[in-house]
Write a protein that holds these residues in place. Structure first.
Motif, PDB file in Angstrom:
ATOM      1  N   ALA A   6      62.729  67.302  69.796  1.00 54.08           N
ATOM      2  CA  ALA A   6      63.999  67.125  70.500  1.00 54.08           C
ATOM      3  C   ALA A   6      64.831  68.399  70.366  1.00 54.08           C
ATOM      4  CB  ALA A   6      64.767  65.936  69.931  1.00 54.08           C
ATOM      5  N   VAL A   7      65.712  68.634  71.315  1.00 56.85           N
ATOM      6  CA  VAL A   7      66.626  69.760  71.255  1.00 56.85           C
ATOM      7  C   VAL A   7      68.031  69.203  71.063  1.00 56.85           C
ATOM      8  CG1 VAL A   7      67.532  71.792  72.433  1.00 56.85           C
ATOM      9  CG2 VAL A   7      65.145  71.134  72.750  1.00 56.85           C
ATOM     10  N   VAL A   8      68.717  69.691  70.043  1.00 50.98           N
ATOM     11  CA  VAL A   8      70.043  69.188  69.692  1.00 50.98           C
ATOM     12  C   VAL A   8      71.091  70.221  70.083  1.00 50.98           C
ATOM     13  CG1 VAL A   8      71.520  68.343  67.814  1.00 50.98           C
ATOM     14  CG2 VAL A   8      69.044  67.916  67.752  1.00 50.98           C
ATOM     15  N   THR A   9      72.157  69.744  70.690  1.00 54.55           N
ATOM     16  CA  THR A   9      73.261  70.632  71.044  1.00 54.55           C
ATOM     17  C   THR A   9      74.569  69.885  70.844  1.00 54.55           C
ATOM     18  OG1 THR A   9      74.139  72.126  72.754  1.00 54.55           O
ATOM     19  CG2 THR A   9      73.313  69.992  73.493  1.00 54.55           C
ATOM     20  N   ARG A  10      75.659  70.580  71.047  1.00 60.21           N
ATOM     21  CA  ARG A  10      76.981  69.987  70.893  1.00 60.21           C
ATOM     22  C   ARG A  10      77.807  70.253  72.134  1.00 60.21           C
ATOM     23  NH1 ARG A  10      77.814  72.083  64.645  1.00 60.21           N
ATOM     24  NH2 ARG A  10      76.846  70.288  63.644  1.00 60.21           N
ATOM     25  N   PHE A  11      78.732  69.354  72.419  1.00 56.75           N
ATOM     26  CA  PHE A  11      79.600  69.532  73.560  1.00 56.75           C
ATOM     27  C   PHE A  11      81.049  69.396  73.129  1.00 56.75           C
ATOM     28  CE2 PHE A  11      79.469  64.995  73.234  1.00 56.75           C
ATOM     29  CZ  PHE A  11      80.646  64.525  73.789  1.00 56.75           C
ATOM     30  N   GLU A  12      81.944  70.007  73.919  1.00 59.99           N
ATOM     31  CA  GLU A  12      83.370  69.864  73.679  1.00 59.99           C
ATOM     32  C   GLU A  12      83.783  68.523  74.253  1.00 59.99           C
ATOM     33  OE1 GLU A  12      85.305  73.095  75.555  1.00 59.99           O
ATOM     34  OE2 GLU A  12      84.388  74.630  74.290  1.00 59.99           O
ATOM     35  N   GLY A  13      84.251  67.624  73.382  1.00 56.66           N
ATOM     36  CA  GLY A  13      84.552  66.278  73.839  1.00 56.66           C
ATOM     37  C   GLY A  13      85.578  66.258  74.951  1.00 56.66           C
ATOM     38  N   SER A  14      86.694  66.923  74.779  1.00 58.23           N
ATOM     39  CA  SER A  14      87.745  66.917  75.789  1.00 58.23           C
ATOM     40  C   SER A  14      88.890  67.775  75.283  1.00 58.23           C
ATOM     41  CB  SER A  14      88.244  65.490  76.040  1.00 58.23           C
ATOM     42  OG  SER A  14      89.338  65.488  76.926  1.00 58.23           O
ATOM     43  N   THR A  15      89.697  68.217  76.215  1.00 58.05           N
ATOM     44  CA  THR A  15      90.927  68.865  75.793  1.00 58.05           C
ATOM     45  C   THR A  15      91.915  67.816  75.290  1.00 58.05           C
ATOM     46  OG1 THR A  15      91.728  68.743  78.078  1.00 58.05           O
ATOM     47  CG2 THR A  15      90.666  70.782  77.391  1.00 58.05           C
ATOM     48  N   GLU A  16      91.717  66.568  75.730  1.00 56.05           N
ATOM     49  CA  GLU A  16      92.535  65.462  75.244  1.00 56.05           C
ATOM     50  C   GLU A  16      91.800  64.796  74.099  1.00 56.05           C
ATOM     51  OE1 GLU A  16      95.541  64.687  76.208  1.00 56.05           O
ATOM     52  OE2 GLU A  16      95.586  66.259  77.730  1.00 56.05           O
ATOM     53  N   LYS A  17      92.399  64.810  72.920  1.00 57.36           N
ATOM     54  CA  LYS A  17      91.721  64.286  71.732  1.00 57.36           C
ATOM     55  C   LYS A  17      91.354  62.821  71.887  1.00 57.36           C
ATOM     56  CE  LYS A  17      90.345  65.407  67.552  1.00 57.36           C
ATOM     57  NZ  LYS A  17      89.380  66.467  67.328  1.00 57.36           N
ATOM     58  N   SER A  18      92.228  62.036  72.548  1.00 60.33           N
ATOM     59  CA  SER A  18      91.940  60.618  72.719  1.00 60.33           C
ATOM     60  C   SER A  18      90.693  60.408  73.552  1.00 60.33           C
ATOM     61  CB  SER A  18      93.129  59.919  73.390  1.00 60.33           C
ATOM     62  OG  SER A  18      93.406  60.512  74.649  1.00 60.33           O
TER      63      SER A  18
END
Length: 379
Positions: free
Chosen positions: A163-175
């Protein structure tokens, strides 16, 4: 001599790029000074942009114009992905899927140039709790870590199994960011996408174990069933805290000892919340003590951040592949971005690594050496 065929503008690429940026049709149309209908027609393949509009769309979305003419290997769709997190707005889910699609195209780019580990994720049937316990135990045996010691890196487990694991920016809005913990897609090359906004390494290990549970137990099953989420949680619990080792180290308690909980966390690298829940599931604390413990947990604010967090588990497979291409093939991350039709800032958003040219060598004019460095080496 036959004339060269004119390249085809791919509306799907425009739609993915727009979704990746979280833009509506109207917002993009306003930005590039066309009608809402024009963007819709472009994405549907009914119209083609002129050179000026082509360039404006690329600039607005952070891509090169070439991107709109390079077919995407495959697009991530909701019915193919297992999402972990609270119910989320359709707009956020669409943006996360677009990120996955673009990252997937980057993985296919790597596969053509680097030999990645073969996909070898075992398949285990899920049923009742006992079946899931055995599935997690079988995975541990395959890894050679047994049932009485912690898995040092869940990220490495996933990557070693292809598997290839990566990360994403959830949102500019923390909620909004906290609505998505992680998601996975099986496919030809499994991809696991984690939220960078979690702020808890133990919970990140849980998220990865949860997604591993989906990949092991639920390949081919349609997502969205709450039962599958419950089963993946049970797998994560059993994989991180195998019952043989847990029952040996956590003894029945009338009054929960938080020193015991934090000591086990240091050893097993699982969250205190999951340890307390595991103790309750095995009857090592009763229902009254479990409720009292949870109330204390919330009162102390540990749901916002626990003590004794383990070290971060950063994805390793992609950085290693990038280093191979740099050192062996002379290909920089900026070269890769250009090949994909991405601008440098977009490459960094998708891959998590800056898109930069190769560092100059002495023969390329980089022969000036810092005297301060020389002195430090001599010292």
């Amino acid at each position: 001599m036959e004339p060269t065929a004119e390249p085809t503008f791919l509306g799907a690429n425009l739609r993915v790029a727009r979704n990746f940026n979280g833009m509506t049709l109207t917002e993009l149309a306003k930005l590039v000074s066309v009608s809402h209908a024009m963007i819709h027609h472009l994405e549907a393949g009914v119209r083609k942009p002129g050179p000026d509009l082509d360039a404006a769309l690329a600039q607005a979305l952070g891509f090169e114009t070439d991107f709109f003419y390079i077919p995407l290997p495959e697009e991530f769709h909701e019915e193919q992905c297992q999402f972990r997190g609270r119910p989320m707005p359709a707009s956020l889910k669409t943006r996360v899927l677009a990120h996955g699609t673009l990252f997937g195209s980057f993985v296919r780019f790597l596969e053509k140039r680097v030999k990645l580990p073969p996909v070898a994720i075992p398949e285990e049937k899920a049923g009742d709790k006992e079946t899931i316990e055995r599935a997690a135990e079988n995975c541990r045996r395959r890894l050679g870590i047994g049932l009485d010691r912690p898995a040092l890196s869940i990220c490495r487990v996933l990557e070693n199994w292809g598997a290839v694991v990566t990360r994403f920016e959830g949102s500019t809005e923390k909620s909004d960011a906290l609505r998505v913990d992680a998601f996975s897609r099986a496919g030809v090359r499994p991809v696991v996408v984690l939220n960078t906004d979690k702020g808890s390494t133990s919970r990140s290990r849980w998220d990865m174990s949860h997604e591993l549970g989906h990949l092991v137990m639920h390949p081919g099953l349609p997502p969205g069933d709450p039962l599958l989420e419950t089963q993946a949680d049970q797998f994560a619990s059993a994989f991180l805290l195998p019952r043989v080792g847990f029952l040996r180290e956590f003894h029945p308690q009338k009054r929960l000892s938080w020193d015991t909980v934090w000591g086990l966390k240091l050893r097993w690298k699982a969250s205190g919340a999951s340890i307390v829940r595991r103790a309750y599931d095995f009857g090592l604390i009763d229902a009254i003590e479990y409720r009292r413990a949870w109330k204390h947990y919330m009162y102390k604010g540990w749901h916002k951040g626990e003590p004794n967090e383990p070290d971060d588990e950063a994805p390793e497979l992609v950085p290693q592949a990038l280093e191979f291409l740099r050192s062996r093939k002379g290909m920089s991350t900026l070269d890769m971005a250009k090949t994909l039709g991405w601008r440098a800032e977009t490459f960094e958003r998708i891959v998590g690594v800056p898109a930069v040219p190769l560092a100059p060598t002495p023969s390329q004019g980089g022969s000036i050496v810092s005297l301060e460095r020389v002195r430090k080496r001599m010292a």
